[in-house]
Design an enzyme around this catalytic site. Sequence first.
Site, mmCIF file in Angstrom:
data_model
loop_
_atom_site.group_PDB
_atom_site.id
_atom_site.type_symbol
_atom_site.label_atom_id
_atom_site.label_comp_id
_atom_site.label_asym_id
_atom_site.label_seq_id
_atom_site.Cartn_x
_atom_site.Cartn_y
_atom_site.Cartn_z
ATOM 1 N N ASP A 193 0.871 -1.189 0.000
ATOM 2 C CA ASP A 193 0.000 0.000 0.000
ATOM 3 C C ASP A 193 0.898 1.226 0.000
ATOM 4 O O ASP A 193 2.075 1.155 0.361
ATOM 5 C CB ASP A 193 -0.914 0.012 1.247
ATOM 6 N N TYR A 233 -12.693 7.590 -14.193
ATOM 7 C CA TYR A 233 -12.842 6.291 -13.522
ATOM 8 C C TYR A 233 -13.400 5.251 -14.492
ATOM 9 O O TYR A 233 -12.857 4.149 -14.619
ATOM 10 C CB TYR A 233 -13.768 6.452 -12.305
ATOM 11 N N THR A 289 -16.885 0.544 1.635
ATOM 12 C CA THR A 289 -15.468 0.671 1.990
ATOM 13 C C THR A 289 -15.180 2.140 2.281
ATOM 14 O O THR A 289 -16.003 3.003 1.985
ATOM 15 C CB THR A 289 -14.528 0.252 0.831
ATOM 16 N N ILE A 340 -19.454 -1.056 -3.028
ATOM 17 C CA ILE A 340 -19.091 -1.867 -1.869
ATOM 18 C C ILE A 340 -18.855 -0.909 -0.695
ATOM 19 O O ILE A 340 -18.270 0.160 -0.879
ATOM 20 C CB ILE A 340 -17.784 -2.653 -2.169
HETATM 21 P P1 NAD Z 1 -10.100 2.030 -0.405
HETATM 22 O O1 NAD Z 1 -9.899 3.495 -0.594
HETATM 23 O O2 NAD Z 1 -10.803 1.538 0.807
HETATM 24 O O3 NAD Z 1 -8.707 1.277 -0.505
HETATM 25 C C1 NAD Z 1 -7.796 1.539 -1.519
HETATM 26 C C2 NAD Z 1 -6.391 1.327 -0.982
HETATM 27 O O4 NAD Z 1 -5.486 1.591 -2.067
HETATM 28 C C3 NAD Z 1 -6.023 2.284 0.156
HETATM 29 O O5 NAD Z 1 -5.426 1.558 1.210
HETATM 30 C C4 NAD Z 1 -5.043 3.248 -0.489
HETATM 31 O O6 NAD Z 1 -4.050 3.726 0.413
HETATM 32 C C5 NAD Z 1 -4.436 2.400 -1.577
HETATM 33 N N1 NAD Z 1 -3.894 3.187 -2.676
HETATM 34 C C6 NAD Z 1 -4.458 4.260 -3.283
HETATM 35 N N2 NAD Z 1 -3.641 4.723 -4.243
HETATM 36 C C7 NAD Z 1 -2.540 3.925 -4.224
HETATM 37 C C8 NAD Z 1 -1.345 3.910 -4.974
HETATM 38 N N3 NAD Z 1 -1.085 4.815 -5.926
HETATM 39 N N4 NAD Z 1 -0.431 2.949 -4.706
HETATM 40 C C9 NAD Z 1 -0.671 2.027 -3.747
HETATM 41 N N5 NAD Z 1 -1.772 2.001 -3.001
HETATM 42 C C10 NAD Z 1 -2.699 2.948 -3.241
HETATM 43 O O7 NAD Z 1 -10.841 1.553 -1.746
HETATM 44 P P2 NAD Z 1 -11.656 0.220 -2.108
HETATM 45 O O8 NAD Z 1 -13.065 0.590 -2.185
HETATM 46 O O9 NAD Z 1 -11.232 -0.916 -1.263
HETATM 47 O O10 NAD Z 1 -11.155 0.031 -3.615
HETATM 48 C C11 NAD Z 1 -10.238 -0.957 -4.008
HETATM 49 C C12 NAD Z 1 -10.393 -1.193 -5.500
HETATM 50 O O11 NAD Z 1 -11.716 -1.634 -5.774
HETATM 51 C C13 NAD Z 1 -10.167 0.041 -6.373
HETATM 52 O O12 NAD Z 1 -9.498 -0.325 -7.548
HETATM 53 C C14 NAD Z 1 -11.577 0.499 -6.670
HETATM 54 O O13 NAD Z 1 -11.660 1.234 -7.880
HETATM 55 C C15 NAD Z 1 -12.270 -0.842 -6.783
HETATM 56 N N6 NAD Z 1 -13.716 -0.795 -6.616
HETATM 57 C C16 NAD Z 1 -14.273 -0.278 -5.483
HETATM 58 C C17 NAD Z 1 -15.657 -0.238 -5.364
HETATM 59 C C18 NAD Z 1 -16.355 0.331 -4.154
HETATM 60 O O14 NAD Z 1 -17.563 0.558 -4.233
HETATM 61 N N7 NAD Z 1 -15.692 0.533 -3.040
HETATM 62 C C19 NAD Z 1 -16.448 -0.734 -6.409
HETATM 63 C C20 NAD Z 1 -15.848 -1.263 -7.542
HETATM 64 C C21 NAD Z 1 -14.468 -1.291 -7.624
#
Ligand code: NAD
Length: 248
Positions: free
Chosen positions: A36, A155, A190, A188
């Site tokens: 991370d 996005y 989060t 989701i």
């Molecule tokens: P989150 O913000 O809870 O977690 C993302 C993590 O990635 C964080 O710990 C952050 O520090 C880390 N991060 C961000 N930029 C970074 C970088 N440049 N290098 C390394 N680490 C980095 O987000 P999440 O909801 O768990 O999302 C995770 C993935 O799932 C993402 O790709 C997001 O697009 C995708 N996603 C999320 C959802 C949703 O609704 N939450 C839905 C579909 C897809």
Amino acid sequence: KILDNKVALVTGAGSGIGLAIAKLYAKEGAKVVVSDINEEHGKSAVAEIKSAGGEATFVKADTSNPEQVEALIKATVEAYGRLDIACNNAGIGGEQATTGDYSIDSWKKVLNVNLDGVFYGCKYELNQMEKNGGGVIVNIASIHGTVAAPLSSAYTTSKHAVVGLTKNIGVEYGQKNIRCNAVGPAYIETPLLESASGDMKEALTAKHPMGRLGKSEEVAELVLFLSSEKSSFMTGGYYLVDGGYTAI
Ligand code: NAD
């Protein structure tokens, strides 16, 4: 356990979906590199995995920086000797604006993390997996890999592109014992969604035929399946975990 003796890497594993994936990988017997950009969250994820009896180590990396991603794969091999499974999960949401008003800085930032970062991950992971005779990659896209997210052009574009990249890798590495698939979660619960207001959350929830948002653990189950031998004939695919969002 289905991932016994496997070495797995998860980016963005300090929070949300990535954290749930790292925990499930470890529970299923994998040695997990938790990566991370946020050191505090990454280290606490490792502590959580270890206290549950799993094996994990933290390596800090910004996935939008190719040198750091190359170093991350190297550090994984130094820690555990090989790389069997990689989940390119790190991603960001970015600014909310109509496309004509979308700032160029935010466009570049989102594409840089969500697309370039996944490409850098895949590139160095593939090279290592070829060296150790095979492997599995799971890229975290989104439902916005197939349908629009109004006010989030960058996005939507980045996630569609991740699906395309995943197909290409599936085709190119089909005979090299390396599989690559993408996952498309709907909304989701989060920290990524924490900034959304109550009204916005309600409107988002209403878009899911199941009448609720998803849980990180529900995404992790699909990722585990795609990372394991249970999905041995699946590559180049894009699989939804969306409570029916895209079925309407
Ligand atoms: P989150 O913000 O809870 O977690 C993302 C993590 O990635 C964080 O710990 C952050 O520090 C880390 N991060 C961000 N930029 C970074 C970088 N440049 N290098 C390394 N680490 C980095 O987000 P999440 O909801 O768990 O999302 C995770 C993935 O799932 C993402 O790709 C997001 O697009 C995708 N996603 C999320 C959802 C949703 O609704 N939450 C839905 C579909 C897809």
